[in-house]
Scaffold this motif. Structure first.
Motif, PDB file in Angstrom:
ATOM      1  N   ARG A  22     -37.680  17.489 -29.804  1.00 41.66           N
ATOM      2  CA  ARG A  22     -37.830  18.851 -29.295  1.00 41.66           C
ATOM      3  C   ARG A  22     -36.640  19.254 -28.417  1.00 41.66           C
ATOM      4  O   ARG A  22     -36.301  20.430 -28.326  1.00 41.66           O
ATOM      5  N   GLU A  23     -36.004  18.277 -27.829  1.00 46.27           N
ATOM      6  CA  GLU A  23     -34.870  18.572 -26.949  1.00 46.27           C
ATOM      7  C   GLU A  23     -33.557  18.658 -27.702  1.00 46.27           C
ATOM      8  O   GLU A  23     -32.695  19.492 -27.373  1.00 46.27           O
ATOM      9  N   LYS A  24     -33.395  17.844 -28.754  1.00 41.90           N
ATOM     10  CA  LYS A  24     -32.066  17.695 -29.351  1.00 41.90           C
ATOM     11  C   LYS A  24     -31.929  18.167 -30.804  1.00 41.90           C
ATOM     12  O   LYS A  24     -30.810  18.466 -31.250  1.00 41.90           O
ATOM     13  N   CYS A  25     -33.033  18.187 -31.569  1.00 38.95           N
ATOM     14  CA  CYS A  25     -32.917  18.523 -32.996  1.00 38.95           C
ATOM     15  C   CYS A  25     -33.077  20.028 -33.213  1.00 38.95           C
ATOM     16  O   CYS A  25     -34.096  20.604 -32.828  1.00 38.95           O
ATOM     17  N   PRO A  26     -32.088  20.681 -33.843  1.00 40.98           N
ATOM     18  CA  PRO A  26     -32.167  22.141 -34.068  1.00 40.98           C
ATOM     19  C   PRO A  26     -33.415  22.561 -34.839  1.00 40.98           C
ATOM     20  O   PRO A  26     -34.017  23.595 -34.523  1.00 40.98           O
ATOM     21  N   TRP A  27     -33.791  21.775 -35.856  1.00 44.78           N
ATOM     22  CA  TRP A  27     -34.965  22.150 -36.653  1.00 44.78           C
ATOM     23  C   TRP A  27     -36.247  21.990 -35.842  1.00 44.78           C
ATOM     24  O   TRP A  27     -37.074  22.896 -35.806  1.00 44.78           O
ATOM     25  N   ASP A  28     -36.391  20.841 -35.198  1.00 49.83           N
ATOM     26  CA  ASP A  28     -37.616  20.586 -34.436  1.00 49.83           C
ATOM     27  C   ASP A  28     -37.774  21.555 -33.266  1.00 49.83           C
ATOM     28  O   ASP A  28     -38.887  21.937 -32.921  1.00 49.83           O
ATOM     29  N   LYS A  29     -36.672  21.962 -32.669  1.00 50.32           N
ATOM     30  CA  LYS A  29     -36.720  22.885 -31.531  1.00 50.32           C
ATOM     31  C   LYS A  29     -37.256  24.253 -31.952  1.00 50.32           C
ATOM     32  O   LYS A  29     -37.849  24.967 -31.151  1.00 50.32           O
ATOM     33  N   GLU A  34     -47.496  27.995 -35.627  1.00 52.98           N
ATOM     34  CA  GLU A  34     -47.674  28.699 -36.899  1.00 52.98           C
ATOM     35  C   GLU A  34     -46.766  28.133 -37.990  1.00 52.98           C
ATOM     36  O   GLU A  34     -47.184  27.992 -39.143  1.00 52.98           O
ATOM     37  N   SER A  35     -45.523  27.794 -37.643  1.00 57.03           N
ATOM     38  CA  SER A  35     -44.599  27.316 -38.672  1.00 57.03           C
ATOM     39  C   SER A  35     -44.979  25.941 -39.195  1.00 57.03           C
ATOM     40  O   SER A  35     -44.646  25.583 -40.325  1.00 57.03           O
ATOM     41  N   LEU A  36     -45.694  25.167 -38.385  1.00 55.56           N
ATOM     42  CA  LEU A  36     -46.106  23.822 -38.816  1.00 55.56           C
ATOM     43  C   LEU A  36     -47.360  23.847 -39.679  1.00 55.56           C
ATOM     44  O   LEU A  36     -47.642  22.881 -40.393  1.00 55.56           O
ATOM     45  N   PHE A  72     -46.855  16.631 -32.553  1.00 54.02           N
ATOM     46  CA  PHE A  72     -45.987  17.816 -32.533  1.00 54.02           C
ATOM     47  C   PHE A  72     -46.737  19.017 -31.947  1.00 54.02           C
ATOM     48  O   PHE A  72     -46.240  19.712 -31.042  1.00 54.02           O
ATOM     49  N   TYR A  73     -47.944  19.271 -32.458  1.00 52.09           N
ATOM     50  CA  TYR A  73     -48.744  20.386 -31.942  1.00 52.09           C
ATOM     51  C   TYR A  73     -49.015  20.205 -30.447  1.00 52.09           C
ATOM     52  O   TYR A  73     -48.964  21.166 -29.673  1.00 52.09           O
ATOM     53  N   SER A  74     -49.325  18.978 -30.051  1.00 52.87           N
ATOM     54  CA  SER A  74     -49.632  18.701 -28.649  1.00 52.87           C
ATOM     55  C   SER A  74     -48.412  18.915 -27.761  1.00 52.87           C
ATOM     56  O   SER A  74     -48.533  19.394 -26.633  1.00 52.87           O
ATOM     57  N   LYS A  75     -47.238  18.550 -28.263  1.00 49.31           N
ATOM     58  CA  LYS A  75     -45.999  18.760 -27.514  1.00 49.31           C
ATOM     59  C   LYS A  75     -45.761  20.248 -27.290  1.00 49.31           C
ATOM     60  O   LYS A  75     -45.426  20.681 -26.173  1.00 49.31           O
ATOM     61  N   ILE A  76     -45.945  21.029 -28.344  1.00 59.93           N
ATOM     62  CA  ILE A  76     -45.774  22.480 -28.216  1.00 59.93           C
ATOM     63  C   ILE A  76     -46.805  23.040 -27.241  1.00 59.93           C
ATOM     64  O   ILE A  76     -46.497  23.893 -26.402  1.00 59.93           O
ATOM     65  N   GLY A  77     -48.042  22.529 -27.353  1.00 54.78           N
ATOM     66  CA  GLY A  77     -49.091  22.983 -26.435  1.00 54.78           C
ATOM     67  C   GLY A  77     -48.745  22.705 -24.987  1.00 54.78           C
ATOM     68  O   GLY A  77     -49.017  23.524 -24.095  1.00 54.78           O
TER      69      GLY A  77
END
Length: 257
Positions: A22-29, A34-36, A72-77
């Motif tokens: 989430r910090e370094k990858c352009p796609w993951d950031k 909704e996109s997931l 991933f969802y939890s990180k965004i949350g």
């Protein structure tokens, strides 16, 4: 198999990697809840395929993909201050303890059916107005029908014997055929839906998962048809130029394999 300590270390490693991504990858950031969503649905179906294929290694891999999505969802949350992975885990733990009073309380149950009935009653006590609230609106129709029937069974709305359900299947088939004779499209479609719903109900009484059963047939058909295609290629004749009788020879060969 790993010890509980090693399991926790592995999960912590995944959380650390998620932080890095989430910090370094352009796609993951760029990803959002909704996109997931569509990717998660795709991963779930891939897990389902692996289970039907009884491919244990692939099941392991697909479970990893789904676990990644949960993290991933939890990180965004957590980033938006809504929830984090600890709240997700504690939430399901609390729910499981509350809905298993025969394990964590003094309720006595005699069989699996009583467990299911208690589960639905407890959900209503939690504030749900209908036992069908737990059926996702976006479920595929076949799966949704199965879940609806399982839910209402939990509160006692069910047939008593498989024979009664089969009689209902025959009744719906007759009604469907009657509408076919009248050539009323809307009613034909409605009655066909009733036939499918009653067949799914009958499958439940026979302890058959209709989704799994239909997918097994899909896989079987695909395998046989692809054999037919390969044979057509061998003789240098396109399927579109073969008669049904010619194709049926290879189809029967495929059935014997």
């Amino acid at each position: 198999m790993y010890t509980r300590t090693k399991e926790l270390v592995a999960f912590s490693r995944l959380l650390d990697i998620m932080d890095d991504l989430r910090e370094k990858c352009p796609w993951d950031k760029k990803q959002t809840l909704e996109s997931l969503r569509h990717l998660t649905i795709e991963e779930t179906y891939e897990l389902g395929d692996a289970i039907l294929d009884q491919d244990l290694n692939e099941i392991k891999n697909e479970l990893g993909d789904l676990l990644l999505h949960i993290v991933f969802y939890s990180k965004i949350g957590s980033e938006i201050g809504a929830f984090d992975i600890a709240q997700v885990a504690n939430g399901i733990c609390d729910k499981l303890i509350e809905r298993h009073p025969h394990i964590y309380g003094d309720v006595v149950v005699n069989n699996e059916e009583e467990v299911k009935q208690n589960w639905e009653k407890l959900k209503l006590k939690e504030g749900k107005k209908s036992v069908l609230e737990g059926v996702p609106k976006s479920l595929p129709a076949l799966v949704k029908a199965s879940r609806i029937q399982e839910k209402v069974k939990g509160v006692g709305f069910d047939w008593e014997k498989p024979e009664q359900v089969w009689e209902k299947v025959l009744e719906e088939l007759n009604e469907f055929q009657a509408e076919v004779q009248l050539n009323n499209y809307d009613q034909i479609e409605a009655e066909f839906g009733d036939v499918l719903f009653s067949m799914i109900n009958y499958a439940r009484f026979l302890k058959i998962n209709p989704e799994n059963a239909l997918e097994r047939t899909n896989k079987k058909f695909i395998k046989r048809f692809q054999y037919l295609e390969s044979k057509a290629t061998e003789i240098g004749k396109p399927l579109s130029e073969m008669t049904l009788a010619e194709m049926d020879v290879f189809w029967e060969e495929a059935k014997k394999m």
